[in-house]
Motif scaffolding. Structure first.
Motif, PDB file in Angstrom:
ATOM      1  N   GLN A  61       0.849  -1.197   0.000  1.00 52.65           N
ATOM      2  CA  GLN A  61       0.000   0.000   0.000  1.00 52.65           C
ATOM      3  C   GLN A  61       0.883   1.245   0.000  1.00 52.65           C
ATOM      4  N   LYS A  62       0.544   2.176  -0.876  1.00 48.94           N
ATOM      5  CA  LYS A  62       1.352   3.388  -1.034  1.00 48.94           C
ATOM      6  C   LYS A  62       0.612   4.587  -0.451  1.00 48.94           C
ATOM      7  N   ALA A  63       1.383   5.541   0.045  1.00 52.32           N
ATOM      8  CA  ALA A  63       0.803   6.770   0.585  1.00 52.32           C
ATOM      9  C   ALA A  63       0.178   7.589  -0.545  1.00 52.32           C
ATOM     10  N   ALA A  64      -0.928   8.265  -0.240  1.00 52.23           N
ATOM     11  CA  ALA A  64      -1.592   9.107  -1.242  1.00 52.23           C
ATOM     12  C   ALA A  64      -0.729  10.331  -1.554  1.00 52.23           C
ATOM     13  N   ILE A  65      -0.568  10.644  -2.813  1.00 54.61           N
ATOM     14  CA  ILE A  65       0.195  11.816  -3.226  1.00 54.61           C
ATOM     15  C   ILE A  65      -0.655  12.642  -4.186  1.00 54.61           C
ATOM     16  N   PRO A  66      -0.449  13.949  -4.246  1.00 58.40           N
ATOM     17  CA  PRO A  66      -1.243  14.780  -5.155  1.00 58.40           C
ATOM     18  C   PRO A  66      -0.913  14.490  -6.614  1.00 58.40           C
ATOM     19  N   VAL A  67      -1.882  14.696  -7.479  1.00 61.04           N
ATOM     20  CA  VAL A  67      -1.688  14.507  -8.916  1.00 61.04           C
ATOM     21  C   VAL A  67      -0.795  15.626  -9.442  1.00 61.04           C
ATOM     22  N   PRO A  68       0.231  15.309 -10.230  1.00 57.79           N
ATOM     23  CA  PRO A  68       1.099  16.371 -10.768  1.00 57.79           C
ATOM     24  C   PRO A  68       0.366  17.194 -11.820  1.00 57.79           C
ATOM     25  N   VAL A  69       0.760  18.419 -11.953  1.00 54.17           N
ATOM     26  CA  VAL A  69       0.121  19.269 -12.954  1.00 54.17           C
ATOM     27  C   VAL A  69       0.455  18.766 -14.353  1.00 54.17           C
ATOM     28  N   LEU A  70       1.660  18.210 -14.534  1.00 51.88           N
ATOM     29  CA  LEU A  70       2.062  17.581 -15.790  1.00 51.88           C
ATOM     30  C   LEU A  70       2.869  16.335 -15.453  1.00 51.88           C
ATOM     31  N   SER A  71       2.442  15.206 -15.922  1.00 51.09           N
ATOM     32  CA  SER A  71       3.144  13.964 -15.593  1.00 51.09           C
ATOM     33  C   SER A  71       4.491  13.900 -16.301  1.00 51.09           C
ATOM     34  N   HIS A  72       5.449  13.222 -15.642  1.00 50.82           N
ATOM     35  CA  HIS A  72       6.799  13.022 -16.188  1.00 50.82           C
ATOM     36  C   HIS A  72       7.456  14.358 -16.545  1.00 50.82           C
ATOM     37  N   SER A  73       7.310  15.337 -15.687  1.00 55.41           N
ATOM     38  CA  SER A  73       7.853  16.667 -15.946  1.00 55.41           C
ATOM     39  C   SER A  73       8.334  17.279 -14.644  1.00 55.41           C
ATOM     40  N   ILE A  74       9.290  18.199 -14.735  1.00 58.13           N
ATOM     41  CA  ILE A  74       9.756  18.926 -13.542  1.00 58.13           C
ATOM     42  C   ILE A  74       8.794  20.057 -13.186  1.00 58.13           C
ATOM     43  N   GLU A  85      -5.819  20.858 -20.495  1.00 53.20           N
ATOM     44  CA  GLU A  85      -6.194  19.799 -19.562  1.00 53.20           C
ATOM     45  C   GLU A  85      -6.902  20.311 -18.314  1.00 53.20           C
ATOM     46  N   TRP A  86      -6.507  21.497 -17.806  1.00 52.76           N
ATOM     47  CA  TRP A  86      -6.999  21.917 -16.498  1.00 52.76           C
ATOM     48  C   TRP A  86      -7.782  23.221 -16.503  1.00 52.76           C
ATOM     49  N   LEU A  87      -7.410  24.167 -17.378  1.00 48.97           N
ATOM     50  CA  LEU A  87      -7.997  25.510 -17.290  1.00 48.97           C
ATOM     51  C   LEU A  87      -9.202  25.715 -18.222  1.00 48.97           C
ATOM     52  N   THR A  88      -9.282  24.937 -19.285  1.00 45.80           N
ATOM     53  CA  THR A  88     -10.399  25.089 -20.224  1.00 45.80           C
ATOM     54  C   THR A  88     -11.769  24.899 -19.569  1.00 45.80           C
ATOM     55  N   PRO A  89     -11.950  23.946 -18.632  1.00 45.83           N
ATOM     56  CA  PRO A  89     -13.273  23.821 -17.991  1.00 45.83           C
ATOM     57  C   PRO A  89     -13.713  25.096 -17.270  1.00 45.83           C
ATOM     58  N   VAL A  90     -12.774  25.790 -16.621  1.00 46.66           N
ATOM     59  CA  VAL A  90     -13.108  27.059 -15.961  1.00 46.66           C
ATOM     60  C   VAL A  90     -13.431  28.115 -17.012  1.00 46.66           C
ATOM     61  N   LEU A 107      -5.468  27.346  -9.082  1.00 47.49           N
ATOM     62  CA  LEU A 107      -6.177  26.520 -10.065  1.00 47.49           C
ATOM     63  C   LEU A 107      -5.356  25.304 -10.471  1.00 47.49           C
ATOM     64  N   LEU A 108      -4.069  25.515 -10.732  1.00 48.01           N
ATOM     65  CA  LEU A 108      -3.226  24.412 -11.189  1.00 48.01           C
ATOM     66  C   LEU A 108      -2.924  23.420 -10.073  1.00 48.01           C
ATOM     67  N   THR A 109      -3.089  23.852  -8.838  1.00 46.67           N
ATOM     68  CA  THR A 109      -2.895  22.938  -7.706  1.00 46.67           C
ATOM     69  C   THR A 109      -4.150  22.132  -7.425  1.00 46.67           C
ATOM     70  N   GLU A 110      -5.299  22.795  -7.443  1.00 46.37           N
ATOM     71  CA  GLU A 110      -6.540  22.166  -7.001  1.00 46.37           C
ATOM     72  C   GLU A 110      -7.276  21.381  -8.093  1.00 46.37           C
ATOM     73  N   ILE A 111      -7.352  21.939  -9.295  1.00 46.21           N
ATOM     74  CA  ILE A 111      -8.166  21.292 -10.330  1.00 46.21           C
ATOM     75  C   ILE A 111      -7.675  19.889 -10.689  1.00 46.21           C
ATOM     76  N   PRO A 112      -6.355  19.646 -10.813  1.00 50.42           N
ATOM     77  CA  PRO A 112      -5.936  18.268 -11.117  1.00 50.42           C
ATOM     78  C   PRO A 112      -6.348  17.255 -10.047  1.00 50.42           C
ATOM     79  N   ASN A 113      -6.542  17.706  -8.827  1.00 49.44           N
ATOM     80  CA  ASN A 113      -6.916  16.799  -7.742  1.00 49.44           C
ATOM     81  C   ASN A 113      -8.410  16.844  -7.431  1.00 49.44           C
ATOM     82  N   SER A 114      -9.181  17.486  -8.310  1.00 47.65           N
ATOM     83  CA  SER A 114     -10.631  17.537  -8.112  1.00 47.65           C
ATOM     84  C   SER A 114     -11.308  16.554  -9.056  1.00 47.65           C
ATOM     85  N   ASP A 115     -12.537  16.253  -8.766  1.00 46.78           N
ATOM     86  CA  ASP A 115     -13.305  15.316  -9.586  1.00 46.78           C
ATOM     87  C   ASP A 115     -14.301  16.094 -10.442  1.00 46.78           C
ATOM     88  N   TYR A 116     -13.778  17.089 -11.185  1.00 45.14           N
ATOM     89  CA  TYR A 116     -14.681  17.978 -11.913  1.00 45.14           C
ATOM     90  C   TYR A 116     -15.345  17.290 -13.107  1.00 45.14           C
TER      91      TYR A 116
END
Length: 540
Positions: free
Chosen positions: A175-188, A237-242, A499-508
């Motif tokens: 079992q792994k600890a929960a971590i936030p979703v990155p704003v862009l995967s495989h990126s710094i 990916e994240w801002l267009t819905p708003v 927005l970039l912190t919260e929206i990726p981790n929301s179930d919008y």
């Protein structure tokens, strides 16, 4: 040939030469008129480039004489000017406490200098006794931004029972600890880093090429292509819905502004790289309960675009006279008097050094419109119903005098092409120019929308073009969020970061209603997204 025939031939020749000379004189007169119009156009263009950008009319000596040509109009305007006097502006002395108010919200640090214990009196050499302290001066220091590397470490646990003999689960379970979703995967990229890139370009007008050098100075090699890719992906990916939710909310308003401006897109199907595309802008009226700005990218300026953007809107639309809005259904057009005034300003003849020649018909037309703006300045703080009544009482007589002046002036032959264009514009748009009289909520100009477009137009001078349609669309999304945040007095960087912190981790996607709390006017936004400054004295 007889003498009589010779005389007749000479008379015919003289007549023909006179006709030719008359024709040449007519051609020369037309050329002189054309040259004068071209000179005036050049002087007007130079004035726009190098002159003051304000549209405020300077008070000129003898301005009342502009209306001497029509005694009745002059008398009526004089009476209106007596009723609508605006006190002259005088610079106020600086109020005490301005600096304290400005610095009140900043963190403070005390730097104290003390007298060494072994120091003696510089006069007699005896010991010193400390009697107090004093503040010498107050300064503001700047600490440059810093970058730091953050590693996300995830803890892993193994179930103590799974996998053992007799357990319900025969395999080991980790079992792994929960971590936030990155704003862009495989990126710094992080929300704060991407938000800063967006803020620098879309709020501060710094193109990616300049940012590239600034990030290098801070120790990070971040290419412009990387920044463009981050912006495009996060926008999509994240801002267009708003963005789409802001569009839907604007259509529920009753008073909107709309305008369009050019943008160049290099890689666009079926178009040359140097051809014009358009950014359409919708702004909610100052009377609306929401304050929002929407930018929409389109490859054309066709009326179908306006119809599509305003589909579902029922209300007043304040615009310029572009005919593309005529076919939009369920709207009542309200035209901008600032646009009308610019036609008359352009028609005012100038001297070789760019100064207005007094007594022109263009200046007369501008003076009429200036009176309308004076009325608006006096009644702007009244309730909307009272504003409507005051407009009927004060603005209606000015308009009646103005239309009479337009008809009278249009009947006078003129070689001033710009004045003819201004008069024709006024007559053709009379119906929609008077719409503001119907409702006190309606503005007299489209300046509110133009003020929202100005940051885009200023930034465009730096970044010049969008490389692709995806980039142009991302520009529309980001300028929408930035200008809407400004309209609601938000900290643009903190809002984008949020927005970039919260929206990726929301179930919008499953719960679209959660987007409500991310809208720029939402009361659910955290305090860090709001400008906390409460300046009163500083801004006076």
């Amino acid at each position: 040939m007889t003498g009589q025939e010779e005389l007749q031939m000479l008379r015919t020749l003289v007549k023909k030469q006179k006709e030719e000379l008359a024709a040449k004189d007519e051609i020369i007169a037309k050329q002189n008129i054309r040259i004068e119009n071209m000179v005036q156009a050049l002087l007007q263009a130079r004035k726009k480039l190098f002159g003051p950008s304000t549209e405020t009319t300077k008070k000129l000596d003898g301005q009342v004489s502009l209306f001497e040509s029509t005694e009745a109009l002059a008398k009526e305007l004089f009476n209106e000017q007596q009723k609508i006097t605006v006190p002259s502006h005088t610079r106020k002395a600086r109020q005490p406490g301005v600096r304290q108010e400005m610095l009140a919200g900043l963190p403070k640090e005390i730097e104290e200098y003390i007298i060494p214990d072994d120091e003696v009196c510089s006069k007699c050499g005896e010991d010193l006794m400390i009697i107090g302290k004093r503040i010498v001066r107050t300064e503001v220091t700047y600490e440059p931004a810093k970058l730091k590397v953050k590693q996300i470490v995830q803890q892993i646990a193994k179930c103590t029972q799974c996998g053992k003999e007799g357990s319900e689960n025969p395999k080991d379970h980790f079992q792994k600890a929960a971590i936030p979703v990155p704003v862009l995967s495989h990126s710094i990229a992080t929300p704060s880093l991407v938000a800063q890139v967006m803020y620098q370009k879309f709020a501060m007008g710094m193109p990616f090429a300049r940012q590239e050098k600034d990030w290098y100075r801070l120790g990070l090699i971040l290419s412009r292509s990387n920044m463009a890719n981050w912006t495009n992906r996060c926008s999509e990916e994240w801002l267009t819905p708003v963005y789409e939710r802001i569009h839907a909310e604007l259509l529920s308003c009753e008073v909107l502004h709309m305008d369009e401006t050019r943008i160049q897109c290099n890689r666009e199907d079926g178009k040359k790289a140097s051809s014009d595309s358009y950014m359409w802008v919708i702004r909610s009226g100052a009377c609306e309960h929401i304050q929002a700005v929407l930018f929409h990218y389109s490859s054309s300026r066709k009326r179908e675009i306006a119809r599509e953007l305003l589909s579902g809107f029922h209300g007043y639309l304040t615009t310029d006279a572009y005919t593309g809005y005529d076919k939009v259904e369920n709207i009542r057009r309200n035209l901008c008097w600032s646009h009308c005034r610019r036609y008359y300003i352009d028609s005012i003849p100038l001297t070789s050094n760019g100064k207005e020649i007094p007594g022109s018909k263009g200046a007369e037309g501008r003076a009429f419109i200036d009176l309308l703006f004076k009325v608006e300045n006096e009644i702007k703080d009244l309730p909307y119903e009272e504003i409507r009544e005051k407009r009927q009482e004060r603005s209606r007589p000015i308009l009646d005098a103005f239309w009479s002046w337009v008809d009278e002036t249009a009947a006078i032959p003129t070689t001033n092409e710009k004045l003819t264009a201004a008069l024709n514009y006024s007559k053709n748009q009379k119906k929609h120019l008077e719409t503001f009289l119907e409702d006190g909520r309606l503005p007299i100009s489209n300046n509110l929308c133009e003020a929202s477009i100005r940051p885009f137009a200023t930034g465009r001078r730096a970044w010049l073009f969008a490389d692709s349609q995806k980039g142009a669309t991302a520009n529309a999304v980001l300028y929408t969020l930035v200008e809407s945040a400004r309209a609601n007095e938000l900290d643009v960087y903190e809002y984008l970061n949020y927005l970039l912190t919260e929206i990726p981790n929301s179930d919008y996607l499953q719960q679209p209603e959660v987007l409500e709390k991310y809208l720029p006017w939402s009361f659910d936004l955290p305090d860090r997204c709001r400008l906390s400054h409460n300046y009163k004295k500083c801004l006076k």
